[in-house]
Enzyme design. Structure first.
Site, PDB file in Angstrom:
ATOM      1  N   GLU A 272       0.830  -1.208   0.000  1.00  0.00           N
ATOM      2  CA  GLU A 272       0.000   0.000   0.000  1.00  0.00           C
ATOM      3  C   GLU A 272       0.867   1.262   0.000  1.00  0.00           C
ATOM      4  OE1 GLU A 272      -2.390   0.316   3.550  1.00  0.00           O
ATOM      5  OE2 GLU A 272      -3.616   1.917   2.693  1.00  0.00           O
TER       6      GLU A 272
ATOM      7  N   GLU B 193     -11.843   1.350   5.298  1.00  0.00           N
ATOM      8  CA  GLU B 193     -10.840   1.697   6.316  1.00  0.00           C
ATOM      9  C   GLU B 193     -11.034   3.186   6.597  1.00  0.00           C
ATOM     10  OE1 GLU B 193      -6.227   0.644   6.836  1.00  0.00           O
ATOM     11  OE2 GLU B 193      -6.620   2.434   5.666  1.00  0.00           O
TER      12      GLU B 193
HETATM   13  C1  LER Z   1      -3.082   1.508   6.464  1.00  0.00           C
HETATM   14  O1  LER Z   1      -3.957   0.794   5.652  1.00  0.00           O
HETATM   15  C2  LER Z   1      -3.102   2.922   6.127  1.00  0.00           C
HETATM   16  O2  LER Z   1      -3.816   3.356   5.300  1.00  0.00           O
HETATM   17  C3  LER Z   1      -2.143   3.801   6.805  1.00  0.00           C
HETATM   18  O3  LER Z   1      -2.577   5.119   6.709  1.00  0.00           O
HETATM   19  C4  LER Z   1      -1.846   3.470   8.210  1.00  0.00           C
HETATM   20  O4  LER Z   1      -2.868   3.945   9.030  1.00  0.00           O
HETATM   21 MN    MN Z   2      -5.133   2.121   4.057  1.00  0.00          MN
END
Ligand code: LER
Ligand code: MN
Length: 288
Positions: free
Chosen positions: A168, A262
């Protein structure tokens, strides 16, 4: 459940599915996760809202009870969408780009344990915060070389379990390693492993990409997971991110994974879950 990727332009073999985040790490209670009250309570709510999957943020793979998780997933008819590794950074400051080889090894062990656990459920592990950064006095080339070395060990470990490994890119306030899809794709090409897929988090992309939909189209078949969040990191629909173009980009690319909320539990967890599912039904559910 493993989905085989459809070539661009063809119908995906799996529809896009909705997931929601469950945080089990007390130190991350103010983080971008919807549910914080344990697995059973979160799974019951996720199921009641119609989510297909759950994404878990655990303290450590060893703290998860595989039998209990299997029972709960079955009971609530949910899939394990992905498992985060950020607690290794949050609790122990482990990263894959630390100048200290012992720290890199511990980071690899921490992530490896999550890969093994999640892989047993057909789910991928996420490398987000554990990527670290190009530290002071370290060249960009050196940090990238350390990161490459670790991904080339972890990618095959996930592959052996039939799952991808998710990487990511984060925004500039969280890392200086890679911030955009355009930055990271050429780097992924330099890996020996072909098993690392991109996790595109729409919150980070809103800060970094010129155009989110264009970047998602560019990611194309390399895309393995999406964090669905609006510009303010509230549930999608509470900010100003242009969802229609993003959903079209994902559909057109044949994306067949999860869009996982998220997000901050704002104005509360219940509303964040409801709003996410409203957005999901509006933009992602396509009747034939
Ligand atoms: C984790 O998925 C993320 O997006 C980061 O910003 C850690 O918080
Ligand atoms: Mn994230």
């Amino acid at each position: 459940m493993l989905a085989i990727r459809a070539p661009i332009g063809q119908r995906p073999l799996m529809p896009i599915r909705a997931a929601i985040t469950v945080c089990l790490v007390p130190e991350a209670r103010h983080g971008p996760f919807v549910f914080h009250e344990g697995l059973e309570s979160a799974f019951a709510k996720a199921s009641a809202h119609g989510f297909h999957g759950v994404e878990i943020f655990p303290t450590h793979a060893d703290d998860l009870d595989g039998l209990q998780l299997r029972d709960l997933l079955r009971q609530y008819r949910l899939e394990l969408a992905a498992v985060g590794t950020g607690a290794g950074w949050l609790r122990r400051q482990l990263t894959l780009t630390s100048p200290d080889p012992h720290v890199r090894m511990q980071a690899r062990d921490f992530i490896g344990a999550v890969i093994d656990f999640a892989g047993g459920f057909g789910a991928p592990a996420i490398i987000g915060s554990m990527q670290g950064r190009v530290g002071e006095g370290v060249s960009r080339e050196q940090a990238h070389a350390w990161f490459r070395e670790e991904l080339d060990q972890l990618g095959p470990r996930a592959h052996a379990l039939g799952v991808p490994l998710l990487y990511e890119p984060l925004n500039r306030y969280e890392t200086n390693l890679f911030n955009t899809v355009g930055d990271v794709l050429p780097f992924l090409q330099t890996l020996r492993t072909r098993n690392v897929r991109l996790l595109c988090d729409l919150f980070h992309m809103n800060l970094e990409e010129q155009d989110i939909a264009t970047a998602l189209r560019f990611a194309g078949q390399q895309l393995g997971h999406v964090h669905l969040a609006d510009s303010n990191r509230w549930a999608m629909g509470y900010g100003h991110t242009p969802m229609e173009a993003i959903a079209s980009a994902l559909h057109d690319s044949g994306y067949d994974g999860f869009v996982s909320a998220e997000v901050l539990p704002q104005p509360n967890a219940e509303s964040a879950a409801r709003q996410t599912m409203e957005t999901f039904h509006r933009f992602f559910v396509r009747t034939p």
